[in-house]
Design a protein around this motif. Structure first.
Motif, PDB file in Angstrom:
ATOM      1  N   ASN A 227      -8.772  88.008  30.033  1.00  8.13           N
ATOM      2  CA  ASN A 227      -8.268  88.715  31.266  1.00  8.13           C
ATOM      3  C   ASN A 227      -8.562  87.166  32.201  1.00  8.13           C
ATOM      4  OD1 ASN A 227      -7.510  90.283  33.362  1.00  8.13           O
ATOM      5  ND2 ASN A 227      -9.643  90.464  34.218  1.00  8.13           N
ATOM      6  N   VAL A 228      -8.229  86.111  31.259  1.00 12.03           N
ATOM      7  CA  VAL A 228      -7.234  85.420  32.293  1.00 12.03           C
ATOM      8  C   VAL A 228      -6.216  85.069  31.593  1.00 12.03           C
ATOM      9  CG1 VAL A 228     -10.008  84.295  32.204  1.00 12.03           C
ATOM     10  CG2 VAL A 228      -8.144  83.442  30.541  1.00 12.03           C
ATOM     11  N   ASP A 229      -5.204  83.517  32.948  1.00 17.77           N
ATOM     12  CA  ASP A 229      -3.974  83.203  32.851  1.00 17.77           C
ATOM     13  C   ASP A 229      -4.667  82.216  31.308  1.00 17.77           C
ATOM     14  OD1 ASP A 229      -1.771  81.645  32.769  1.00 17.77           O
ATOM     15  OD2 ASP A 229      -1.393  82.068  35.402  1.00 17.77           O
ATOM     16  N   TRP A 230      -3.191  82.942  30.363  1.00 23.02           N
ATOM     17  CA  TRP A 230      -3.331  81.863  29.091  1.00 23.02           C
ATOM     18  C   TRP A 230      -2.623  80.220  29.846  1.00 23.02           C
ATOM     19  CZ3 TRP A 230       0.475  78.738  27.838  1.00 23.02           C
ATOM     20  CH2 TRP A 230       2.056  79.417  28.629  1.00 23.02           C
ATOM     21  N   GLU A 231      -2.548  79.891  30.361  1.00 22.33           N
ATOM     22  CA  GLU A 231      -2.033  78.805  30.997  1.00 22.33           C
ATOM     23  C   GLU A 231      -3.344  78.039  31.696  1.00 22.33           C
ATOM     24  OE1 GLU A 231       1.303  79.000  33.973  1.00 22.33           O
ATOM     25  OE2 GLU A 231       2.160  78.260  32.219  1.00 22.33           O
ATOM     26  N   ASP A 232      -3.595  78.708  31.287  1.00 23.98           N
ATOM     27  CA  ASP A 232      -5.721  77.959  32.055  1.00 23.98           C
ATOM     28  C   ASP A 232      -6.785  78.017  30.626  1.00 23.98           C
ATOM     29  OD1 ASP A 232      -5.260  77.800  34.282  1.00 23.98           O
ATOM     30  OD2 ASP A 232      -6.599  79.993  35.039  1.00 23.98           O
ATOM     31  N   LEU A 233      -6.077  77.893  29.701  1.00 24.88           N
ATOM     32  CA  LEU A 233      -6.739  77.692  28.766  1.00 24.88           C
ATOM     33  C   LEU A 233      -6.507  76.193  27.701  1.00 24.88           C
ATOM     34  CD1 LEU A 233      -6.430  81.236  27.036  1.00 24.88           C
ATOM     35  CD2 LEU A 233      -8.647  80.425  28.208  1.00 24.88           C
ATOM     36  N   ASP A 234      -6.975  75.426  27.244  1.00 21.13           N
ATOM     37  CA  ASP A 234      -6.734  74.185  26.740  1.00 21.13           C
ATOM     38  C   ASP A 234      -7.783  74.626  24.835  1.00 21.13           C
ATOM     39  OD1 ASP A 234      -6.359  71.924  26.112  1.00 21.13           O
ATOM     40  OD2 ASP A 234      -7.838  70.853  27.001  1.00 21.13           O
ATOM     41  N   PRO A 235      -6.824  74.875  24.343  1.00 19.45           N
ATOM     42  CA  PRO A 235      -7.264  74.642  23.178  1.00 19.45           C
ATOM     43  C   PRO A 235      -7.113  73.477  21.661  1.00 19.45           C
ATOM     44  CG  PRO A 235      -5.076  75.194  22.947  1.00 19.45           C
ATOM     45  CD  PRO A 235      -5.165  74.751  24.603  1.00 19.45           C
ATOM     46  N   ILE A 236      -7.679  73.432  20.558  1.00 11.68           N
ATOM     47  CA  ILE A 236      -7.714  71.982  20.385  1.00 11.68           C
ATOM     48  C   ILE A 236      -7.516  72.931  18.467  1.00 11.68           C
ATOM     49  CG2 ILE A 236      -9.275  69.976  18.543  1.00 11.68           C
ATOM     50  CD1 ILE A 236      -8.739  69.574  21.495  1.00 11.68           C
ATOM     51  N   TYR A 237      -6.514  72.181  17.925  1.00 14.12           N
ATOM     52  CA  TYR A 237      -6.521  73.183  17.339  1.00 14.12           C
ATOM     53  C   TYR A 237      -6.364  72.343  15.680  1.00 14.12           C
ATOM     54  CZ  TYR A 237      -3.094  76.405  14.053  1.00 14.12           C
ATOM     55  OH  TYR A 237      -2.744  77.561  13.323  1.00 14.12           O
ATOM     56  N   PHE A 238      -5.991  72.638  14.466  1.00 12.96           N
ATOM     57  CA  PHE A 238      -5.681  72.160  13.040  1.00 12.96           C
ATOM     58  C   PHE A 238      -5.458  72.596  12.093  1.00 12.96           C
ATOM     59  CE2 PHE A 238      -9.594  72.761  12.485  1.00 12.96           C
ATOM     60  CZ  PHE A 238      -9.964  73.430  10.923  1.00 12.96           C
ATOM     61  N   GLY A 239      -4.461  72.431  11.554  1.00 19.73           N
ATOM     62  CA  GLY A 239      -4.305  73.758  10.166  1.00 19.73           C
ATOM     63  C   GLY A 239      -2.004  73.353   9.499  1.00 19.73           C
ATOM     64  N   LEU A 240      -1.920  73.940   8.911  1.00 18.89           N
ATOM     65  CA  LEU A 240      -0.085  73.471   8.828  1.00 18.89           C
ATOM     66  C   LEU A 240       0.327  74.573   9.574  1.00 18.89           C
ATOM     67  CD1 LEU A 240      -1.010  73.532   4.973  1.00 18.89           C
ATOM     68  CD2 LEU A 240      -1.088  71.632   6.855  1.00 18.89           C
ATOM     69  N   ASN A 241       1.233  75.442   8.728  1.00 18.89           N
ATOM     70  CA  ASN A 241       2.268  76.046   9.955  1.00 18.89           C
ATOM     71  C   ASN A 241       1.606  77.872   8.984  1.00 18.89           C
ATOM     72  OD1 ASN A 241       5.683  77.425   9.521  1.00 18.89           O
ATOM     73  ND2 ASN A 241       4.236  77.267  11.861  1.00 18.89           N
ATOM     74  N   HIS A 242       1.138  78.778  10.269  1.00 20.42           N
ATOM     75  CA  HIS A 242       0.669  79.644   9.187  1.00 20.42           C
ATOM     76  C   HIS A 242      -0.050  79.005   8.895  1.00 20.42           C
ATOM     77  CE1 HIS A 242       4.913  81.717  10.543  1.00 20.42           C
ATOM     78  NE2 HIS A 242       4.401  81.799  11.850  1.00 20.42           N
ATOM     79  N   PHE A 243      -1.179  78.170   8.848  1.00 20.85           N
ATOM     80  CA  PHE A 243      -2.460  78.252   8.237  1.00 20.85           C
ATOM     81  C   PHE A 243      -3.129  76.907   8.690  1.00 20.85           C
ATOM     82  CE2 PHE A 243      -3.983  77.974   3.449  1.00 20.85           C
ATOM     83  CZ  PHE A 243      -5.067  78.016   3.414  1.00 20.85           C
ATOM     84  N   GLY A 244      -4.116  77.897   9.932  1.00 16.48           N
ATOM     85  CA  GLY A 244      -4.753  76.492  10.886  1.00 16.48           C
ATOM     86  C   GLY A 244      -5.751  77.175  11.466  1.00 16.48           C
ATOM     87  N   TRP A 245      -6.522  76.645  12.374  1.00 12.96           N
ATOM     88  CA  TRP A 245      -7.600  77.378  13.453  1.00 12.96           C
ATOM     89  C   TRP A 245      -8.121  76.475  15.021  1.00 12.96           C
ATOM     90  CZ3 TRP A 245      -7.195  75.978   7.848  1.00 12.96           C
ATOM     91  CH2 TRP A 245      -7.848  76.980   7.183  1.00 12.96           C
ATOM     92  N   PHE A 246      -8.835  77.422  15.558  1.00 17.05           N
ATOM     93  CA  PHE A 246      -8.652  76.564  16.518  1.00 17.05           C
ATOM     94  C   PHE A 246     -10.391  75.969  16.767  1.00 17.05           C
ATOM     95  CE2 PHE A 246      -4.863  79.073  17.961  1.00 17.05           C
ATOM     96  CZ  PHE A 246      -4.786  78.753  18.519  1.00 17.05           C
ATOM     97  N   LYS A 247     -10.215  75.290  17.055  1.00 14.59           N
ATOM     98  CA  LYS A 247     -11.387  74.434  16.537  1.00 14.59           C
ATOM     99  C   LYS A 247     -12.418  74.392  18.183  1.00 14.59           C
ATOM    100  CE  LYS A 247     -13.530  70.070  14.947  1.00 14.59           C
ATOM    101  NZ  LYS A 247     -12.999  68.831  15.037  1.00 14.59           N
ATOM    102  N   HIS A 248     -11.562  74.489  19.176  1.00 14.72           N
ATOM    103  CA  HIS A 248     -12.139  74.760  20.756  1.00 14.72           C
ATOM    104  C   HIS A 248     -11.486  75.359  21.265  1.00 14.72           C
ATOM    105  CE1 HIS A 248     -15.513  72.324  19.705  1.00 14.72           C
ATOM    106  NE2 HIS A 248     -14.755  71.117  18.886  1.00 14.72           N
TER     107      HIS A 248
END
Length: 441
Positions: free
Chosen positions: A185-206
């Protein structure tokens, strides 16, 4: 403020009406003077084009809007070209999905044998399209999100190594982040992700809160455990997409380190997914029976009425607004952060440098600047290295016209993983893709 000329390749797509509306909504942030739709399917595009004429007459009358099947007319003088090609259309997507099922394997648009089949078709058509574009618009930014994006990106990396204005992107990580924002229940623009992987095959680390710096991932995991996971636009989604997002809960139980991309389930649970999917009614069938009919019927209603009426709000797509925001970040050198597909070069430290990986990048007028994620654990390295090899072997097959390399690509893919089945699948798909694939010898 400069006004831009824009072309959408795949003008007859069901995503295009949402795109057209988004240009109205974002016209102050991204002023455009000319918009051209291009498609090789004249009849399909004409329906969307007539819808667009009514939309812009009522909401953006000064815009120079047109649609065409002529390459020169489409590309000449363009500043940005949005690529949403579907090589072979939905009928060939049906082929990609149905043939693997007939051989006891999952049929999926971008994963497994179906993804490899679609990949070879897309490589052929995308390379031709880039050459066409560069004939008439040598300086245009090409924003490509045609599937299967990883295979396309690998081929374009090889064919156009010096072209720094080709950007490969997928909206699925963005969709997951927007779904997390709904969960929190927050604005998506307030989220700062760290992500790794390939297209359609990855994970959010933070997933950080931009205001406090708090890593919200532990909270997300707990909420998913208690309440499950829904897409951010759940009310507009087909049943299969609700199931796809819902499976995130199961993946987090078995792999609790990181928040997964929804597509990971095909790689991690192929036998389970095969048992739950309907081989006679795949995602392609569902799209044609639901989304395609819904979007085109709304276009037909607008054309018949001669006015948009209340349809301005009903036809929408979050991915369209994201793609326009990407163009804005480039055009005005904003260096906003997006999850993009780029050559690795150390972004994932222990994965080969020439892999086309999906990571967070700052994006401005000089292109993407990837953010490094360091070494990834052995499990994730093993999964990604295997998939990179499958994709690279397939692109080798394209360049070498090699049946053997294609067979190798199918064999080591996690959704096939058997040389006898791989040969059966490859032979069946060669037959089905006559006229689309290069000749494999």
């Amino acid at each position: 403020m400069k006004e831009y000329s824009v072309c959408i390749v795949g003008g007859g797509s069901t995503f295009t009406p949402g795109f057209l509306k988004s240009f109205v909504r974002l016209r102050e942030k991204f002023p455009i003077k000319k918009l051209v739709l291009f498609d090789i399917d004249k009849e399909r595009q004409e329906l969307v084009g007539k819808f667009g004429e009514i939309l812009y007459k009522e909401h953006f009358p000064e815009l120079d809007f047109s649609y065409t099947t002529d390459i020169k007319e489409a590309y000449s003088g363009m500043d940005f070209i949005f690529m949403q090609m579907r090589s072979g259309g939905l009928p060939m997507r049906q082929v990609d999905e149905h043939i693997p099922f007939a051989h006891g394997k999952i049929g999926q648009e971008t994963c497994g044998a179906g993804g490899l089949s679609y990949g070879l078709r897309s490589v052929v058509d995308m390379i031709k399209a880039i050459y066409d574009i560069r004939t008439y618009a040598k300086d245009a930014w090409i924003l490509n999100y045609s599937n299967p994006a990883a295979i396309v990106a690998e081929a374009l990396r090889r064919e156009f190594p010096d072209d720094k204005k080709i950007l490969n992107i997928c909206d699925q990580p963005e969709n997951v982040i927007r779904s997390v924002s709904r969960l929190l229940n927050v604005d998506w623009e307030d989220l700062d992700p760290i992500y790794f992987g390939l297209n359609h095959f990855g994970w959010f680390k933070h997933i950080y809160d931009v205001n406090t710096g708090e890593d919200l991932l532990p909270k997300v995991k707990q909420i998913v455990k208690e309440k499950g996971f829904l897409p951010q636009d759940a009310e507009q989604r087909d049943a299969s997409w609700l199931d796809t997002y819902g499976f995130v809960e199961k993946m987090l139980e078995d792999f609790p380190d990181y928040l997964p991309n929804t597509y990971n389930q095909y790689y991690l649970y192929p036998e389970y997914k095969f048992s739950k999917l309907d081989p006679n009614y795949t995602r392609a069938d569902e799209v044609m029976a639901s989304r395609e009919k819904r979007v085109f019927s709304e276009c037909e209603e607008v054309i018949k009425a001669g006015t948009l009426g209340d349809k301005f709000e009903t036809i929408s797509d979050a991915h369209a607004e994201m793609m326009i925001e990407v163009a804005i970040s480039i055009a005005y050198n904003k260096n906003n952060r997006y999850i993009l597909i780029v050559e690795n070069n150390g972004a994932i430290n222990n994965l080969q440098d020439d892999a086309m990986v999906e990571v967070v990048c700052e994006l401005g007028i000089n292109g993407p600047r990837p953010m490094r994620v360091g070494n990834i654990p052995q499990l994730y390295y093993g999964l990604l290295a295997n998939q990179v090899s499958s994709e690279k072997l397939l692109v080798d097959a394209y360049y070498e016209n090699s049946y053997t390399k294609a067979l190798h690509a199918f064999t080591i893919n996690r959704l096939v993983n058997d040389v006898t089945v791989a040969r059966e699948l490859l032979d069946a798909l060669i037959e089905a893709n006559k006229g689309y694939w290069p000749e494999l010898k």
